[in-house]
Design a protein around this motif. Structure first.
Motif, PDB file in Angstrom:
ATOM      1  N   ALA A  25      31.790  47.042  39.622  1.00  7.99           N
ATOM      2  CA  ALA A  25      30.759  47.689  39.533  1.00  7.99           C
ATOM      3  C   ALA A  25      30.341  48.524  40.994  1.00  7.99           C
ATOM      4  O   ALA A  25      29.994  49.605  41.073  1.00  7.99           O
ATOM      5  CB  ALA A  25      29.424  46.893  39.139  1.00  7.99           C
ATOM      6  N   ASP A  26      30.657  47.667  42.032  1.00  2.83           N
ATOM      7  CA  ASP A  26      30.087  48.142  43.221  1.00  2.83           C
ATOM      8  C   ASP A  26      31.264  48.908  44.133  1.00  2.83           C
ATOM      9  O   ASP A  26      31.081  49.820  44.778  1.00  2.83           O
ATOM     10  CB  ASP A  26      29.893  46.856  44.346  1.00  2.83           C
ATOM     11  N   LEU A  27      32.547  48.570  43.635  1.00  3.51           N
ATOM     12  CA  LEU A  27      33.667  49.173  44.427  1.00  3.51           C
ATOM     13  C   LEU A  27      34.418  50.098  43.453  1.00  3.51           C
ATOM     14  O   LEU A  27      34.324  51.352  43.667  1.00  3.51           O
ATOM     15  CB  LEU A  27      34.439  48.293  45.014  1.00  3.51           C
ATOM     16  N   ALA A  28      35.177  49.527  42.540  1.00  2.00           N
ATOM     17  CA  ALA A  28      36.068  50.462  41.807  1.00  2.00           C
ATOM     18  C   ALA A  28      35.718  51.432  40.864  1.00  2.00           C
ATOM     19  O   ALA A  28      36.110  52.321  40.727  1.00  2.00           O
ATOM     20  CB  ALA A  28      36.866  49.418  40.797  1.00  2.00           C
TER      21      ALA A  28
ATOM     22  N   ILE B  56      39.644  52.816  37.478  1.00  2.00           N
ATOM     23  CA  ILE B  56      38.883  51.874  37.782  1.00  2.00           C
ATOM     24  C   ILE B  56      39.598  50.535  37.509  1.00  2.00           C
ATOM     25  O   ILE B  56      39.681  49.532  38.508  1.00  2.00           O
ATOM     26  CB  ILE B  56      37.520  52.069  37.088  1.00  2.00           C
ATOM     27  N   PHE B  57      40.175  50.320  36.648  1.00  2.00           N
ATOM     28  CA  PHE B  57      41.055  49.039  36.536  1.00  2.00           C
ATOM     29  C   PHE B  57      41.946  49.047  37.295  1.00  2.00           C
ATOM     30  O   PHE B  57      42.551  47.873  37.842  1.00  2.00           O
ATOM     31  CB  PHE B  57      41.491  48.872  34.774  1.00  2.00           C
ATOM     32  N   ALA B  58      42.916  49.869  37.743  1.00  2.00           N
ATOM     33  CA  ALA B  58      43.840  49.891  38.696  1.00  2.00           C
ATOM     34  C   ALA B  58      43.221  49.574  39.930  1.00  2.00           C
ATOM     35  O   ALA B  58      43.821  48.717  40.686  1.00  2.00           O
ATOM     36  CB  ALA B  58      44.529  50.950  38.935  1.00  2.00           C
ATOM     37  N   THR B  59      42.160  49.976  40.385  1.00  2.00           N
ATOM     38  CA  THR B  59      41.461  49.715  41.791  1.00  2.00           C
ATOM     39  C   THR B  59      41.068  48.164  41.760  1.00  2.00           C
ATOM     40  O   THR B  59      41.386  47.482  42.663  1.00  2.00           O
ATOM     41  CB  THR B  59      40.222  50.577  41.980  1.00  2.00           C
ATOM     42  N   GLY B  60      40.592  47.851  40.585  1.00  2.00           N
ATOM     43  CA  GLY B  60      40.214  46.284  40.561  1.00  2.00           C
ATOM     44  C   GLY B  60      41.367  45.589  40.504  1.00  2.00           C
ATOM     45  O   GLY B  60      41.339  44.419  41.172  1.00  2.00           O
ATOM     46  N   HIS B  61      42.515  45.626  39.734  1.00  2.00           N
ATOM     47  CA  HIS B  61      43.930  44.910  39.981  1.00  2.00           C
ATOM     48  C   HIS B  61      44.443  45.012  41.564  1.00  2.00           C
ATOM     49  O   HIS B  61      44.691  43.886  41.899  1.00  2.00           O
ATOM     50  CB  HIS B  61      44.775  45.577  38.925  1.00  2.00           C
ATOM     51  N   LEU B  62      44.130  45.807  42.071  1.00  6.96           N
ATOM     52  CA  LEU B  62      44.869  46.177  43.577  1.00  6.96           C
ATOM     53  C   LEU B  62      43.843  45.007  44.529  1.00  6.96           C
ATOM     54  O   LEU B  62      44.387  44.699  45.458  1.00  6.96           O
ATOM     55  CB  LEU B  62      44.912  47.334  43.924  1.00  6.96           C
TER      56      LEU B  62
ATOM     57  N   GLY C 288      42.014  45.066  32.221  1.00 10.54           N
ATOM     58  CA  GLY C 288      41.316  45.110  33.626  1.00 10.54           C
ATOM     59  C   GLY C 288      39.966  44.350  33.520  1.00 10.54           C
ATOM     60  O   GLY C 288      39.932  43.518  32.561  1.00 10.54           O
ATOM     61  N   TYR C 289      39.088  44.125  34.659  1.00 13.48           N
ATOM     62  CA  TYR C 289      37.983  43.249  34.717  1.00 13.48           C
ATOM     63  C   TYR C 289      36.714  44.118  34.371  1.00 13.48           C
ATOM     64  O   TYR C 289      36.582  45.029  35.000  1.00 13.48           O
ATOM     65  CB  TYR C 289      38.222  42.664  36.097  1.00 13.48           C
TER      66      TYR C 289
ATOM     67  N   MET D 271      33.786  39.648  44.905  1.00 11.45           N
ATOM     68  CA  MET D 271      34.461  39.974  46.216  1.00 11.45           C
ATOM     69  C   MET D 271      33.655  39.785  47.444  1.00 11.45           C
ATOM     70  O   MET D 271      32.383  39.883  47.576  1.00 11.45           O
ATOM     71  CB  MET D 271      35.064  41.377  46.290  1.00 11.45           C
ATOM     72  N   THR D 272      34.118  39.657  48.747  1.00  9.66           N
ATOM     73  CA  THR D 272      33.756  39.638  50.133  1.00  9.66           C
ATOM     74  C   THR D 272      34.889  40.266  50.856  1.00  9.66           C
ATOM     75  O   THR D 272      35.787  39.894  50.955  1.00  9.66           O
ATOM     76  CB  THR D 272      33.387  38.295  50.575  1.00  9.66           C
ATOM     77  N   PHE D 273      34.351  41.063  51.822  1.00  6.61           N
ATOM     78  CA  PHE D 273      34.899  41.873  52.813  1.00  6.61           C
ATOM     79  C   PHE D 273      34.424  41.384  54.129  1.00  6.61           C
ATOM     80  O   PHE D 273      33.296  41.232  54.615  1.00  6.61           O
ATOM     81  CB  PHE D 273      34.613  43.271  53.056  1.00  6.61           C
TER      82      PHE D 273
END
Length: 401
Positions: free
Chosen positions: A142-145, A247-253, A390-391, A396-398
């Motif tokens: 929700a916040d990144l991908a 979106i899903f490709a980003t989440g997977h990466l 996908g998710y 996550m944490t950076f």
């Protein structure tokens, strides 16, 4: 032969796999089933779905390249209801119609057009990563991908606000409907009808954003390039493919980089590997599991005859892990040389928006290499969808560089 009809005679000499490829069990853990399909043969009959499954890399590419005999114009779904309403859009069309429609739909997705929005996407990605670094944790989906597709791409499409708010829900339903004849597909139908009502009644010429992609479709109709009734059909091609797959490709990466800190360090040390890392994530966790093709003539795939009128499920996600093509196919390796994965499809129906997807993901990861020292990921929640993988959520944490 219609999907789901008996095929005892036709399948009697062919490999058979008794599994529902669209079941919850397979969606949650598909890769052992793909391995079994590849081991059984070049084309394997799925009696529970009334489909042939094609899962080996070489055969998948050959069938996708043979658009004359394995056609999309009869629909690309695993269920007959969706195939009855789908033909006429970019995904479910054959040449010459397909070539004509692709020129229209792909115009804003060309390298020249994307160059005009590249700087804005990169700046937005930099600001996004900067904000996320300041947070103790966030949802990688929700916040990144989702951020760039929802904030920028939906604006470029130019739908009125109500449409932009519902694009993710509509896109998910479209891909559910493109799967098998099950409860998910049935539940998707009223949502798709809602989307179609919106494109016909609300996304009218006076309500879409001037200069947006949908406005360009209306311009094409005004110029006689397409028929007026095709505007709504092509409009829907922007609703799903421009969002969920990216979106899903980003989440997977993100998950793969978090799980493989050595690979993340390689990208930080050498950002020129970022395009390779994107391709590797798409290969390893293909956002689209596969679409079907309609056999317009009797055709052999390997030693197996697929009769005219049957449907073949082309499993991109299986081909991308085929041990016949890839060494260590289940391993994430950002230095792997990738020239022929099929995560974006292959042939005339290869993804029209793949350069936009790559631009969005590359912009995010490039910003991360400058600002993020390490990536921590929790256990993701899988989205249950007939076609997409996908998710729903990804903790996550950076940690700042």
């Amino acid at each position: 032969m219609s999907v789901g009809s008996p095929t005892l005679v036709r399948a009697s000499r062919a490999p058979v796999y008794e599994v529902d490829i669209y079941s919850d069990e397979v969606i949650r853990d598909p890769y052992p089933h793909y391995r079994r399909i590849r081991a059984l043969g070049a084309a394997v009959w799925l009696p529970l779905n009334g489909l042939w499954a094609i899962g080996r890399h070489a055969d998948v590419r050959a069938v996708l390249a043979d658009h004359v005999n394995f056609r999309s114009g009869h629909g690309v779904s695993g269920n007959s209801a969706a195939n009855k309403i789908a033909p006429g859009n970019l995904l479910a069309s054959d040449p010459p119609l397909h070539d004509h429609l692709r020129r229209i739909v792909a115009a804003p997705l060309s390298p020249r057009s994307l160059a005009m929005v590249k700087e804005r996407i990169e700046e937005t990605a930099d600001a996004l990563v900067d904000r996320l670094v300041q947070r103790s944790s966030f949802d990688g989906m929700a916040d990144l991908a989702q951020y760039l597709p929802v904030s920028i791409v939906s604006e470029l499409v130019g739908m009125p606000e109500h449409g932009r708010e519902n694009m993710l829900r509509w896109a998910s339903a479209v891909f559910d409907m493109l799967g098998g004849d099950n409860e998910r597909a049935a539940a998707a139908m009223p949502i798709i009808m809602e989307m179609r009502a919106y494109t016909a009644n609300e996304a009218t010429r006076d309500k879409v954003r001037p200069g947006g992609w949908v406005a360009m479709l209306y311009d094409a109709a005004d110029q006689g390039v397409i028929r007026p009734e095709q505007v709504q059909v092509l409009m829907r091609d922007y609703l799903g493919p421009s969002l969920d797959t990216t979106i899903f490709a980003t989440g997977h990466l993100m998950y793969l980089l978090g799980q493989n800190p050595d690979q993340w360090q390689m990208l930080r040390d050498d950002p020129t590997l970022i395009p390779n890392a994107i391709n590797e994530a798409v290969r390893l966790e293909s956002p689209i599991r596969g679409f079907t093709r309609y056999a317009a003539a009797d055709r052999h795939v390997g030693d197996t005859l697929i009769p005219s009128g049957d449907r073949a499920l082309i499993l991109y996600a299986s081909a991308n892990r085929d041990e016949r093509r890839w060494e260590r196919p289940d391993t994430f390796d950002v230095k792997r040389i990738l020239t022929d994965h099929v995560g974006f499809g292959h042939g005339i129906h290869s993804c029209a928006g793949m350069q936009l997807a790559r631009l969005e993901i590359r912009s995010i990861v490039t910003a991360m290499t400058k600002q993020v020292k390490s990536i921590q990921v929790g256990e993701p929640t899988l989205a249950m969808n007939n076609v997409l993988r996908g998710y729903e959520r990804l903790p996550m944490t950076f940690l700042a560089a």
